[in-house]
Write a protein that holds these residues in place. Structure first.
Motif, PDB file in Angstrom:
ATOM      1  N   TRP A   1      19.442   7.455  -1.657  1.00  0.00           N
ATOM      2  CA  TRP A   1      18.163   6.816  -1.572  1.00  0.00           C
ATOM      3  C   TRP A   1      17.483   6.575  -2.810  1.00  0.00           C
ATOM      4  O   TRP A   1      16.939   5.491  -3.035  1.00  0.00           O
TER       5      TRP A   1
ATOM      6  N   VAL B   1      16.802   2.833  -4.405  1.00  0.00           N
ATOM      7  CA  VAL B   1      15.448   2.014  -4.532  1.00  0.00           C
ATOM      8  C   VAL B   1      14.092   2.782  -5.101  1.00  0.00           C
ATOM      9  O   VAL B   1      13.034   2.449  -4.648  1.00  0.00           O
TER      10      VAL B   1
ATOM     11  N   TYR C   1      16.169   4.523 -10.488  1.00  0.00           N
ATOM     12  CA  TYR C   1      17.171   4.185  -9.760  1.00  0.00           C
ATOM     13  C   TYR C   1      18.573   4.722 -10.378  1.00  0.00           C
ATOM     14  O   TYR C   1      19.592   4.023 -10.734  1.00  0.00           O
TER      15      TYR C   1
ATOM     16  N   ALA D   1      21.881  -2.434  -4.279  1.00  0.00           N
ATOM     17  CA  ALA D   1      20.152  -1.870  -4.412  1.00  0.00           C
ATOM     18  C   ALA D   1      19.513  -2.682  -5.281  1.00  0.00           C
ATOM     19  O   ALA D   1      18.347  -3.006  -4.829  1.00  0.00           O
TER      20      ALA D   1
ATOM     21  N   LEU E   1      18.327  -5.346  -2.462  1.00  0.00           N
ATOM     22  CA  LEU E   1      17.570  -4.591  -1.597  1.00  0.00           C
ATOM     23  C   LEU E   1      16.150  -4.529  -2.106  1.00  0.00           C
ATOM     24  O   LEU E   1      15.181  -4.408  -1.279  1.00  0.00           O
ATOM     25  N   ARG E   2      16.073  -3.918  -3.328  1.00  0.00           N
ATOM     26  CA  ARG E   2      14.642  -3.707  -3.917  1.00  0.00           C
ATOM     27  C   ARG E   2      13.959  -5.148  -3.885  1.00  0.00           C
ATOM     28  O   ARG E   2      12.745  -5.016  -3.635  1.00  0.00           O
TER      29      ARG E   2
ATOM     30  N   MET F   1      12.518  -5.575  -0.243  1.00  0.00           N
ATOM     31  CA  MET F   1      11.422  -4.704  -0.088  1.00  0.00           C
ATOM     32  C   MET F   1      10.280  -5.282  -1.031  1.00  0.00           C
ATOM     33  O   MET F   1       9.243  -4.986  -0.256  1.00  0.00           O
TER      34      MET F   1
ATOM     35  N   ARG G   1       9.784  -2.197   3.429  1.00  0.00           N
ATOM     36  CA  ARG G   1       9.630  -1.537   2.409  1.00  0.00           C
ATOM     37  C   ARG G   1       8.757  -0.199   2.772  1.00  0.00           C
ATOM     38  O   ARG G   1       9.273   0.918   2.788  1.00  0.00           O
TER      39      ARG G   1
END
Length: 148
Positions: A82, A85, A89, A108, A111-112, A115, A122
């Motif tokens: 996890w 994010v 990091y 990642a 994905l950030r 978000m 998010r």
């Protein structure tokens, strides 16, 4: 690439928009690990966040005297790494495959970015991460209590 429908089946992504799911699916891949593989260790860059789809992974912390303690065992549907994010990091624990495993690996950085663009994604994902973190903290406390 994984199917957007597969991502939607996990609680972490239930509130994602169709566009976000499609984008996440394009930056996600199915990966495999063998029993005994070290998947990550503290301080390593967390370039991917994983959703375990098969098998078991031990989450471990190093005790003060160098021995590792397992604080959680993850199974299908659980979130791994996890910290991909959460700034800075990097991995905060060891992840070791207890059995042969399969997982969805999500890029990642992408994905950030998603978000940042999708507040519902998010909020949903960070809520799940807080729950995961609380469970791991509880496991770590239980392991510390056994050291007395």
């Amino acid at each position: 690439m994984v199917a957007p429908e597969e991502l939607r089946s996990y609680a972490y992504f239930q509130w994602a928009t169709e566009d976000s799911l499609k984008t996440m699916a394009m930056v996600s891949d199915d990966v495999k690990f063998e029993a005994g593989d070290r998947l990550f260790k503290p301080g390593e860059p967390a370039d991917f966040m994983y959703v375990l789809t098969e098998g078991e992974v031990e989450i471990q912390y190093a005790a003060g005297y160098g021995k590792r303690r397992t604080v959680d065992v993850l199974g299908a549907g659980d979130l791994m790494l996890w910290s991909a994010v959460v700034d800075p990091y990097v991995a905060t624990a060891y992840g070791v495959a207890r059995t042969a495993c399969k997982a969805v690996a999500i890029d990642a950085a992408r994905l950030r970015q998603l978000m940042d663009e999708d507040g519902d994604l998010r909020n949903s994902l960070m809520t799940q991460i807080v729950k995961v973190t609380a469970a791991r903290l509880k496991g770590a406390r239980e392991q510390l209590a056994k050291l007395d």
